[in-house]
Design a protein around this motif. Structure first.
Motif, PDB file in Angstrom:
ATOM      1  N   ILE A   1      -3.760   0.363  -6.756  1.00 21.59           N
ATOM      2  CA  ILE A   1      -3.925  -0.438  -5.530  1.00 21.59           C
ATOM      3  C   ILE A   1      -4.123  -1.902  -5.890  1.00 21.59           C
ATOM      4  CG2 ILE A   1      -5.492  -0.920  -3.600  1.00 21.59           C
ATOM      5  CD1 ILE A   1      -5.986   2.113  -3.418  1.00 21.59           C
TER       6      ILE A   1
ATOM      7  N   GLU B   1      -6.611  -1.799   6.207  1.00 24.81           N
ATOM      8  CA  GLU B   1      -5.940  -0.797   5.372  1.00 24.81           C
ATOM      9  C   GLU B   1      -6.423  -0.878   3.933  1.00 24.81           C
ATOM     10  OE1 GLU B   1      -3.491   2.330   4.331  1.00 24.81           O
ATOM     11  OE2 GLU B   1      -4.042   1.587   6.313  1.00 24.81           O
TER      12      GLU B   1
ATOM     13  N   ALA C   1      -1.552   8.201  -3.908  1.00 24.58           N
ATOM     14  CA  ALA C   1      -2.967   8.552  -4.042  1.00 24.58           C
ATOM     15  C   ALA C   1      -3.132   9.986  -4.542  1.00 24.58           C
ATOM     16  CB  ALA C   1      -3.674   8.380  -2.699  1.00 24.58           C
TER      17      ALA C   1
ATOM     18  N   GLU D   1     -11.871   5.000   0.347  1.00 25.98           N
ATOM     19  CA  GLU D   1     -11.532   6.415   0.165  1.00 25.98           C
ATOM     20  C   GLU D   1     -11.588   6.818  -1.306  1.00 25.98           C
ATOM     21  OE1 GLU D   1      -7.809   9.483   1.100  1.00 25.98           O
ATOM     22  OE2 GLU D   1      -7.542   7.314   1.282  1.00 25.98           O
ATOM     23  N   GLN D   2     -11.065   5.949  -2.185  1.00 24.93           N
ATOM     24  CA  GLN D   2     -11.058   6.270  -3.603  1.00 24.93           C
ATOM     25  C   GLN D   2     -12.443   6.161  -4.225  1.00 24.93           C
ATOM     26  OE1 GLN D   2      -8.402   7.667  -4.919  1.00 24.93           O
ATOM     27  NE2 GLN D   2      -7.494   7.393  -2.885  1.00 24.93           N
TER      28      GLN D   2
ATOM     29  N   MET E   1       0.826  -1.208   0.000  1.00 19.79           N
ATOM     30  CA  MET E   1       0.000   0.000   0.000  1.00 19.79           C
ATOM     31  C   MET E   1       0.860   1.258   0.000  1.00 19.79           C
ATOM     32  SD  MET E   1      -2.933  -1.326  -0.238  1.00 19.79           S
ATOM     33  CE  MET E   1      -4.021   0.064   0.008  1.00 19.79           C
TER      34      MET E   1
ATOM     35  N   SER F   1      -8.479   2.186   2.111  1.00 23.13           N
ATOM     36  CA  SER F   1      -7.922   2.823   0.922  1.00 23.13           C
ATOM     37  C   SER F   1      -8.873   2.730  -0.265  1.00 23.13           C
ATOM     38  CB  SER F   1      -6.576   2.188   0.566  1.00 23.13           C
ATOM     39  OG  SER F   1      -5.638   2.392   1.598  1.00 23.13           O
TER      40      SER F   1
END
Length: 228
Positions: free
Chosen positions: A91, A120, A80, A127-128, A75, A124
């Motif tokens: 990712i 995690e 990002a 979030e995207q 990660m 991630s």
């Protein structure tokens, strides 16, 4: 008179959890989960059981810590700063490559949904997806479907590669392609046509095509969802 076998000299430098986890990862990569034992670690690290237990509780703790460390590195390799769709693709590919390099990882991730590694990943990806405009009430299903695809396909690919590690991949695909080409085109028209493409089949590229399909589907659903 029989002589005693020499013992390997004990290490004199400090032993840390990070050093132990890295050694465990190397054993896992080489021999798989069955090869990872505390005895194997004491030999590799030239130390005793007591020193290991000072840093890790047991084998399960080691497995989880190794998975966390590998995923954390994967990660970290993803930036990002770009467009959310491209970040999600990055990712996915980073995780695919990590699981391919560490075939034991897929099974370990499925055992501990509460572990930092999986948390995690979900955070991630979520979030995207949020940055893509997926509303909050749809994030759980969207993130879950995409993460399950990524980990499932990557894990299966790694397992297949490990099972066929002594088999020439090109020859194996060619043999399957020949079998598909000999199928009755009236009954199996799609497999019959796919035979030619199978020879040049690239698992990583096909995996990414699947990610793109998921993202296209998520985008389509997002546009159709009513605001809540």
């Amino acid at each position: 008179m029989a002589t005693k076998a020499r013992r390997a000299p004990r290490r004199t430098d400090a032993l840390s959890r990070e050093v132990i986890v890295e050694a465990a990862t190397q054993i896992l990569d080489t021999g798989g989960e069955e090869a990872l034992t505390l005895r194997a670690l004491t030999v590799r690290l030239s130390t005793g059981y007591g020193a290991l237990y000072h840093h890790v509780a047991n084998k399960d703790d080691l497995l989880a810590a190794a998975a966390d460390a590998v995923i954390a590195r994967a990660m970290t390799d993803v930036t990002a700063e770009g467009e959310p769709r491209e970040t999600l693709r990055a990712i996915a590919l980073s995780l695919f490559d990590a699981i391919n390099a560490h075939p034991w990882l897929g099974a370990q991730l499925s055992r501990g949904p509460w572990r930092p590694a999986l948390l995690e990943i979900y955070e991630s990806v979520g979030e995207q997806l949020e940055a893509l405009g997926v509303p909050e009430y749809a994030l759980f299903d969207s993130a879950g479907a995409l993460v399950n695809y990524i980990l499932g396909v990557a894990g299966q690919n790694a397992a297949n590669a490990r099972a066929a590690k002594d088999v020439d991949r090109t020859a194996s695909l060619a043999a399957v392609a020949v079998q598909w080409a000999q199928l009755d085109p009236a009954r199996y028209p799609r497999l019959h046509k796919a035979a030619a493409r199978l020879r040049e089949h690239d698992d990583r590229r096909q995996f990414l095509a699947g990610v793109d399909l998921f993202l296209a589907g998520i985008e389509t659903v997002r546009r159709r969802l009513p605001e809540k």
